[in-house]
Write a protein that holds these residues in place. Structure first.
Motif, PDB file in Angstrom:
ATOM      1  N   ARG A 230      -6.213  -7.908  46.159  1.00 16.82           N
ATOM      2  CA  ARG A 230      -5.476  -7.120  47.144  1.00 16.82           C
ATOM      3  C   ARG A 230      -6.405  -6.639  48.249  1.00 16.82           C
ATOM      4  N   ASP A 231      -7.617  -6.213  47.881  1.00 17.13           N
ATOM      5  CA  ASP A 231      -8.551  -5.740  48.901  1.00 17.13           C
ATOM      6  C   ASP A 231      -8.865  -6.824  49.924  1.00 17.13           C
ATOM      7  N   ARG A 232      -9.043  -8.043  49.453  1.00 13.22           N
ATOM      8  CA  ARG A 232      -9.337  -9.157  50.379  1.00 13.22           C
ATOM      9  C   ARG A 232      -8.150  -9.392  51.308  1.00 13.22           C
ATOM     10  N   ILE A 233      -6.946  -9.306  50.788  1.00 13.91           N
ATOM     11  CA  ILE A 233      -5.749  -9.472  51.609  1.00 13.91           C
ATOM     12  C   ILE A 233      -5.701  -8.414  52.698  1.00 13.91           C
ATOM     13  N   VAL A 234      -5.965  -7.181  52.316  1.00 13.72           N
ATOM     14  CA  VAL A 234      -5.861  -6.075  53.269  1.00 13.72           C
ATOM     15  C   VAL A 234      -6.972  -6.156  54.311  1.00 13.72           C
TER      16      VAL A 234
ATOM     17  N   GLU B 294      -8.315  -8.819  55.521  1.00 17.89           N
ATOM     18  CA  GLU B 294      -7.931  -9.857  56.481  1.00 17.89           C
ATOM     19  C   GLU B 294      -6.768  -9.388  57.338  1.00 17.89           C
ATOM     20  N   ALA B 295      -5.859  -8.616  56.740  1.00 16.01           N
ATOM     21  CA  ALA B 295      -4.742  -8.068  57.515  1.00 16.01           C
ATOM     22  C   ALA B 295      -5.247  -7.142  58.610  1.00 16.01           C
ATOM     23  N   VAL B 296      -6.221  -6.289  58.291  1.00 17.00           N
ATOM     24  CA  VAL B 296      -6.781  -5.386  59.291  1.00 17.00           C
ATOM     25  C   VAL B 296      -7.452  -6.189  60.408  1.00 17.00           C
TER      26      VAL B 296
ATOM     27  N   LEU C 141      -0.791 -14.446  57.771  1.00 16.94           N
ATOM     28  CA  LEU C 141      -1.827 -13.837  56.946  1.00 16.94           C
ATOM     29  C   LEU C 141      -2.285 -14.804  55.857  1.00 16.94           C
ATOM     30  N   ALA C 142      -1.338 -15.480  55.230  1.00 15.02           N
ATOM     31  CA  ALA C 142      -1.686 -16.458  54.197  1.00 15.02           C
ATOM     32  C   ALA C 142      -2.537 -17.590  54.774  1.00 15.02           C
ATOM     33  N   GLU C 143      -2.201 -18.028  55.980  1.00 16.76           N
ATOM     34  CA  GLU C 143      -2.976 -19.102  56.619  1.00 16.76           C
ATOM     35  C   GLU C 143      -4.408 -18.664  56.874  1.00 16.76           C
ATOM     36  N   ARG C 144      -4.578 -17.435  57.320  1.00 14.20           N
ATOM     37  CA  ARG C 144      -5.935 -16.926  57.570  1.00 14.20           C
ATOM     38  C   ARG C 144      -6.749 -16.841  56.283  1.00 14.20           C
TER      39      ARG C 144
END
Length: 225
Positions: free
Chosen positions: A17-21, A23-25, A41-44
């Motif tokens: 989850r931290d990695r997702i967030v 990249e979202a930021v 976001l998934a593509e990134r």
């Protein structure tokens, strides 16, 4: 988001989850909230949307997590006897700096804010005001006044691109000058007329707010003596 239990188990995919967030930021900083989608976001992240949905149910979940992550950048003043005004000034200035580093964030702060980083800083603000002698109904009014001031300042600066500022200001000056009989106060003293030092203006406004809070404390203490 914060009221649902987190999902965990042996079958959880390796993406955290931290990695997702994080990249979202990064995406939000680069392109703004309107460009954030689960697919992009998934593509990134080099994965599929299904992997994201294991950790977060919706785009709103991502925004909640992203807002809480950037609030970790707001330093909570250490204990040191500097006084309530100095502590609140440091907190609010740190908050403003974060809003300016992440210009997408100010417009989203009307969302319910229940993340641990947000709550820790809100707790500090309320606790510091309580220690200063502020009680209800003035406590909530003071906290809201300070919060709304910094959010409003961040929002205005984020939505007025610096590249366009001088051109827009010049046009505004000319409009006010041409209509000075209708708007004499604005033509002479309006914020679009004088050269704008946003940092100085913010500091002055914050000082006035704190002066008002301090006056309220003084009045209450006088009533009980």
């Amino acid at each position: 988001m914060w009221l649902r239990p987190s999902r965990a188990g042996r079958d959880a995919p390796p993406l955290s989850r931290d990695r997702i967030v994080e990249e979202a930021v990064a995406l939000l900083d680069a392109e703004g909230a309107d460009r954030l989608t689960m697919r992009r976001l998934a593509e990134r992240l080099g994965t599929g949307s299904t992997t994201l949905y294991w950790h977060v149910k919706t785009k709103d979940d991502v925004l909640d997590l992203a807002l809480d992550m950037i609030f970790a950048e707001v330093e909570i003043p250490p204990e040191g006897g500097r006084g309530w005004r100095a502590d609140i000034t440091a907190l609010i200035n740190g908050w403003r700096a974060v809003l300016l580093r992440h210009p997408w964030s100010a417009a989203l702060l009307g969302r319910p804010m229940l993340g641990p980083n947000v709550l820790a800083r809100s707790e500090f603000l309320y606790a510091t005001l309580l220690e200063a002698g502020i009680t209800e109904p003035h406590l909530t009014a003071a906290a809201y006044g300070l919060s709304n001031y910094v959010i409003g300042s961040g929002l205005m600066q984020a939505t007025w691109p610096a590249d366009d500022e001088q051109e827009v200001r010049q046009a505004a000056r000319e409009h006010l000058h041409a209509n000075r009989e209708r708007y004499p106060a604005l033509a002479a003293h309006g914020p679009l007329v004088a050269d704008d030092d946003r940092d100085t203006g913010f500091t002055l406004g914050l000082t006035w707010l704190l002066d008002g809070i301090q006056a309220s404390v003084t009045n209450v203490m006088t009533e009980y003596t």
